[in-house]
Structure formats: structure tokens, C-alpha cells
Design a protein around this motif. Structure first.
Motif, PDB file in Angstrom:
ATOM      1  N   THR A  38      22.456  -3.243 -29.854  1.00 52.72           N
ATOM      2  CA  THR A  38      23.322  -2.478 -28.947  1.00 52.72           C
ATOM      3  C   THR A  38      24.452  -1.750 -29.665  1.00 52.72           C
ATOM      4  O   THR A  38      25.386  -1.279 -29.025  1.00 52.72           O
ATOM      5  CB  THR A  38      23.915  -3.396 -27.852  1.00 52.72           C
ATOM      6  N   THR A  39      24.395  -1.683 -31.006  1.00 47.89           N
ATOM      7  CA  THR A  39      25.437  -0.976 -31.748  1.00 47.89           C
ATOM      8  C   THR A  39      24.838   0.127 -32.606  1.00 47.89           C
ATOM      9  O   THR A  39      23.679   0.073 -33.006  1.00 47.89           O
ATOM     10  CB  THR A  39      26.235  -1.934 -32.662  1.00 47.89           C
ATOM     11  N   LEU A  40      25.653   1.139 -32.884  1.00 47.35           N
ATOM     12  CA  LEU A  40      25.308   2.229 -33.798  1.00 47.35           C
ATOM     13  C   LEU A  40      26.470   2.419 -34.755  1.00 47.35           C
ATOM     14  O   LEU A  40      27.616   2.134 -34.414  1.00 47.35           O
ATOM     15  CB  LEU A  40      25.077   3.538 -33.036  1.00 47.35           C
ATOM     16  N   PHE A  41      26.180   2.939 -35.944  1.00 49.12           N
ATOM     17  CA  PHE A  41      27.211   3.212 -36.934  1.00 49.12           C
ATOM     18  C   PHE A  41      26.881   4.551 -37.592  1.00 49.12           C
ATOM     19  O   PHE A  41      26.035   4.639 -38.443  1.00 49.12           O
ATOM     20  CB  PHE A  41      27.260   2.083 -37.965  1.00 49.12           C
ATOM     21  N   GLN A  42      27.509   5.598 -37.132  1.00 53.94           N
ATOM     22  CA  GLN A  42      27.301   6.967 -37.597  1.00 53.94           C
ATOM     23  C   GLN A  42      25.926   7.521 -37.209  1.00 53.94           C
ATOM     24  O   GLN A  42      25.107   7.860 -38.061  1.00 53.94           O
ATOM     25  CB  GLN A  42      27.505   7.070 -39.112  1.00 53.94           C
ATOM     26  N   ALA A  43      25.687   7.618 -35.935  1.00 47.35           N
ATOM     27  CA  ALA A  43      24.448   8.224 -35.429  1.00 47.35           C
ATOM     28  C   ALA A  43      24.442   9.696 -35.803  1.00 47.35           C
ATOM     29  O   ALA A  43      25.402  10.406 -35.534  1.00 47.35           O
ATOM     30  CB  ALA A  43      24.360   8.057 -33.920  1.00 47.35           C
ATOM     31  N   ARG A  44      23.330  10.158 -36.432  1.00 44.89           N
ATOM     32  CA  ARG A  44      23.298  11.546 -36.910  1.00 44.89           C
ATOM     33  C   ARG A  44      22.094  12.333 -36.421  1.00 44.89           C
ATOM     34  O   ARG A  44      22.030  13.530 -36.618  1.00 44.89           O
ATOM     35  CB  ARG A  44      23.292  11.568 -38.435  1.00 44.89           C
ATOM     36  N   GLY A  45      21.097  11.691 -35.852  1.00 47.00           N
ATOM     37  CA  GLY A  45      19.920  12.421 -35.399  1.00 47.00           C
ATOM     38  C   GLY A  45      19.311  11.750 -34.185  1.00 47.00           C
ATOM     39  O   GLY A  45      19.454  10.541 -33.992  1.00 47.00           O
ATOM     40  N   ILE A  46      18.637  12.550 -33.364  1.00 45.86           N
ATOM     41  CA  ILE A  46      18.040  12.024 -32.136  1.00 45.86           C
ATOM     42  C   ILE A  46      16.741  12.764 -31.848  1.00 45.86           C
ATOM     43  O   ILE A  46      16.620  13.948 -32.137  1.00 45.86           O
ATOM     44  CB  ILE A  46      19.033  12.136 -30.953  1.00 45.86           C
ATOM     45  N   ALA A  47      15.780  12.018 -31.326  1.00 40.17           N
ATOM     46  CA  ALA A  47      14.506  12.617 -30.907  1.00 40.17           C
ATOM     47  C   ALA A  47      14.027  11.881 -29.667  1.00 40.17           C
ATOM     48  O   ALA A  47      14.319  10.700 -29.476  1.00 40.17           O
ATOM     49  CB  ALA A  47      13.462  12.525 -32.012  1.00 40.17           C
ATOM     50  N   LEU A  48      13.298  12.596 -28.828  1.00 38.09           N
ATOM     51  CA  LEU A  48      12.779  12.021 -27.585  1.00 38.09           C
ATOM     52  C   LEU A  48      11.269  12.151 -27.559  1.00 38.09           C
ATOM     53  O   LEU A  48      10.711  13.109 -28.079  1.00 38.09           O
ATOM     54  CB  LEU A  48      13.337  12.782 -26.377  1.00 38.09           C
ATOM     55  N   ASP A  49      10.624  11.188 -26.921  1.00 42.17           N
ATOM     56  CA  ASP A  49       9.225  11.349 -26.541  1.00 42.17           C
ATOM     57  C   ASP A  49       9.093  10.882 -25.096  1.00 42.17           C
ATOM     58  O   ASP A  49      10.088  10.570 -24.450  1.00 42.17           O
ATOM     59  CB  ASP A  49       8.258  10.648 -27.507  1.00 42.17           C
TER      60      ASP A  49
END
Length: 123
Positions: A38-49
Motif C-alpha cells: 500500500t506504499t509507493l516511493f517516487q512513482a514515475r510511470g503508469i500503465a493500464l490494461d
């Protein structure tokens, strides 16, 4: 980047209805989160399907997958589990990532820009 989260805005709404990272809290902005589902540290990219969301979590050297509308990750790429993080490129293998910054869906899998290791991986 510095709130360590990704927000989802439904339709034309200007109010977020879902938060990925920060343990699902809209008001938290922990500077050094602990790696978990449930944690993120510097999210830099995202993709969906059609089944969910993939987020390149650069700071924890991983890509996490969230099924459907869940904000708890159900899959992790690049680490041995949700609570581990190895950021050294000295352990470069087919199972490790180092500072991934991009993710794309296609050809029956995902492509990950494994920036710290200067390569693209396909899962």
C-alpha cells in the motif's frame, strides 16, 4: 512524485476518488515510506490494461500491479516481495529492477524501463 502517491480522478471530476500509495490516505505525505503493498516511493510511470493498473515505483525499484479498483497491490515485479527493496544494480538479474521509470502494456505482458540497469525487460 514527492507526495509518494498516484491519484485517480473519475470522469471529469476534479476531486480524487482513489489514492495509490500512502496506505490509501488522501492526507498523508510520508517522506520515507516503508515498502508494502500500500506504499509507493517516487512513482514515475503508469500503465493500464483491462484488468488493472501498473505503477513504476522508482524509489523502491519495483513495478506494482493493482487489480481492478483496489488500492492494495496484488503483484510486485523486481523485488522478492512487497516488503523488500534492493536498489543496487550489483544484483542485476531477470528478476530484479533498479530505479524503473516507465511501464507499458502490450503483446500479452508488460515492458519495464529498468533505467538503473540500462535495459528494457518484458514480463
Amino acid at each position: 512524485l514527492f507526495n509518494f502517491r498516484v491519484l485517480y480522478f473519475a470522469g471529469t471530476s476534479t476531486t480524487a476518488s482513489r489514492v495509490y500509495g500512502q496506505n490509501g490516505s488522501f492526507t498523508s505525505s510520508a517522506i520515507t515510506p516503508v515498502p508494502s503493498a500500500t506504499t509507493l516511493f517516487q512513482a514515475r510511470g503508469i500503465a493500464l490494461d483491462a484488468t488493472g493498473v501498473y505503477i513504476a515505483d522508482t524509489g523502491f525499484s519495483r513495478v506494482v500491479y493493482y487489480a481492478g479498483t483496489s488500492t492494495t497491490a496484488s503483484r510486485v515485479y523486481g523485488q522478492s516481495g512487497f516488503t523488500t527493496t534492493t536498489t543496487s544494480n550489483a544484483t542485476t538479474t531477470a528478476q530484479t529492477l533498479h530505479a524503473p521509470q516507465g511501464v507499458a502494456v502490450g503483446n500479452g505482458g508488460i515492458y519495464v524501463a529498468d533505467t538503473g540497469n540500462h535495459r528494457i525487460l518484458f514480463y
